[in-house]
Design an enzyme around this catalytic site. Structure first.
Site, PDB file in Angstrom:
ATOM      1  CE  LYS A  18       0.266  -2.122   7.403  1.00 51.79           C
ATOM      2  NZ  LYS A  18      -1.001  -1.945   8.148  1.00 51.79           N
TER       3      LYS A  18
ATOM      4  CG  ASP B  83      -9.380   1.362  -2.577  1.00 47.13           C
ATOM      5  OD1 ASP B  83      -9.764   0.383  -1.913  1.00 47.13           O
ATOM      6  OD2 ASP B  83      -8.513   2.144  -2.178  1.00 47.13           O
TER       7      ASP B  83
ATOM      8  CG  ASN C 131      -1.987   1.056   1.162  1.00 54.82           C
ATOM      9  OD1 ASN C 131      -1.933   1.964   0.339  1.00 54.82           O
ATOM     10  ND2 ASN C 131      -2.966   0.956   2.045  1.00 54.82           N
TER      11      ASN C 131
ATOM     12  CG  LEU D 262     -16.650   6.377   9.502  1.00 54.99           C
ATOM     13  CD1 LEU D 262     -17.459   6.592  10.776  1.00 54.99           C
ATOM     14  CD2 LEU D 262     -17.109   7.315   8.399  1.00 54.99           C
ATOM     15  N   GLY D 263     -12.041   7.261   8.383  1.00 55.51           N
ATOM     16  CA  GLY D 263     -10.663   7.549   8.741  1.00 55.51           C
ATOM     17  C   GLY D 263     -10.336   8.936   8.248  1.00 55.51           C
ATOM     18  CB  SER D 264      -7.194  10.678   7.372  1.00 59.35           C
ATOM     19  OG  SER D 264      -6.633   9.651   6.576  1.00 59.35           O
TER      20      SER D 264
END
Length: 412
Positions: A15, A154, A8, A215-217
């Site tokens: 990562k 995605d 990623n 839900l994240g940045s």
């Protein structure tokens, strides 16, 4: 045995998760995790975990690009004597790459020259998201000549979004020529969530109906009916929908031209490979709750009494609830569960409380004792017993989902 890397690559970090797979219908086993962070805000740091061995935020020198970071991680895992499964780069069988925008690709795709050039063409649709992934893909082709590189998109999970939902009301010929439609994103996460929640509910995926929140940045919502995506809050790009740490989310399209007269001009962030307009730069990198509060730390925002932080918190709750209501209708009220996922979905108990309180009229209710507990299971119930619909938290894992899909495809 196959060795699978799940990669990623973001704008500021790379990562890599390392798995092994027997290819006999078994889920892959994770061997190690490695991450280089700080690419855009030095010093760069290594975090590495393999069993009992843990390295956290160790400063590393002379890493200035995603390609450098990938090369460093590959060297590190080969030299790790405790990782006996990998003694040379030739032991690596598959490199799975998360690519945000896959255009019309409905599934993962082996990356050959034709695929690579097609993804290059899509970069103008997602210049802030695809460029770093393409750089790593190119580096892995060179660094891992015996490995098969596979792109996991995605957008692919959302290939089932109905035509009326994915079509924008603009000139259809122009839209088709320029590939302008809703694609949807966070699909690798939603694939993991759908499968995991179906297993938890002891139902086939094809009979599972959920409203899922990643839900994240970067944040999004998804309506999933009979295991398939029916709608996603993101659109042509990940900018649409919910606000994020630095993204505006959906706004009146004309706002940006009143915000700045330079909206259509190239941003200073543009490069030869990435063509970014000033508008894209402002709405993707200089908006969201950071623009409202001065911080991207949502934990700080949710615990603050500052009116600006309260406003940012309330805006996110409002936008999330508007999608929950819309998707409840899209699913005809036949909803198995509301599912919170992503960094905020898993950790922000107060956010879960406020969202669920506003959606109580739809039949979602929290058990506050359950909600306050740490999330330990892949899927965990936080709902009130006897509520019309379940409320769950899912610890989504995009790295594992890519490796799992790769292991499944090995057998076909």
């Amino acid at each position: 045995m196959a060795i699978i890397l799940s990669i990623n690559s973001g704008s500021s970090s790379v990562k890599v998760s390392i798995y092994k797979s027997s290819g006999q219908g078994q889920a892959p086993t994770q061997l190690a995790d490695a991450q280089i962070s700080g690419l855009t805000a030095p010093p760069t740091k290594l975090t590495y975990e393999r069993g009992p061995e843990k390295v956290k935020n160790q400063e590393v020198q002379e890493i200035t690009s995603n390609e450098d970071a990938c090369e460093y991680i590959l060297d590190h895992i080969v030299k790790d004597e405790g990782l006996s499964e990998i003694s040379s780069r030739d032991n690596i069988t598959y490199a799975c790459h998360r690519v945000v925008h896959g255009g019309d690709y409905p599934a993962a795709h082996v990356i050959d020259s034709e695929t690579y050039h097609h993804l290059e063409d899509l970069t103008d649709l997602a210049p802030l998201h695809n460029a770093s992934a393409l750089a790593i893909i190119k580096a892995c082709h060179k660094a891992l000549p015996k490995a098969k590189n596979i792109a996991y998109f995605d957008s692919s999970f959302h290939a089932t979004i109905p035509e009326a939902v994915r079509t924008y009301p603009i000139d259809l010929k122009v839209a088709k020529k320029n590939k302008l439609r809703k694609y949807g994103f966070h699909g690798i996460s939603y694939a993991f969530i759908t499968r995991s929640v179906a297993e938890y509910l002891k139902k086939p995926e094809s009979q599972t109906n959920i409203i899922a929140l990643h839900l994240g940045s970067g944040a999004s919502a998804c309506a999933i009916g009979q295991g398939k995506s029916l709608d996603n809050s993101m659109g042509l790009t990940p900018l649409a929908g919910l606000p994020g740490a630095t993204r505006s989310g959906s706004i009146d399209p004309s706002l940006i031209f009143h915000f700045t007269h330079d909206a259509g001009r190239p941003s200073p962030a543009s490069t030869k490979e990435m063509h970014i307009s000033t508008a894209e730069d402002i709405l993707n990198k200089k908006s969201g709750w950071k623009a409202l509060t001065g911080t991207t730390d949502f934990g700080e925002i949710s615990s603050s009494s500052d009116p600006k932080c309260k406003l940012a918190f309330d805006i996110l709750v409002d936008r999330i609830c508007s999608y929950i209501g819309s998707y409840y209708v899209a699913l005809n009220g036949q909803v198995d569960a509301l599912v919170f996922a992503g960094g905020l979905g898993e950790k922000a108990a107060l956010l879960r409380t406020r969202v669920t309180e506003k959606c109580k009229c739809l039949g979602f209710e929290l058990d506050e004792q359950k909600n306050k507990k740490g999330i330990e299971n892949i899927v965990q119930d936080i709902g009130e017993a006897g509520a019309r619909h379940q409320t769950l938290v899912c610890q989504t894992d995009e790295q594992f989902e890519m490796a799992r899909q790769c292991a499944v495809d090995m057998q076909s």
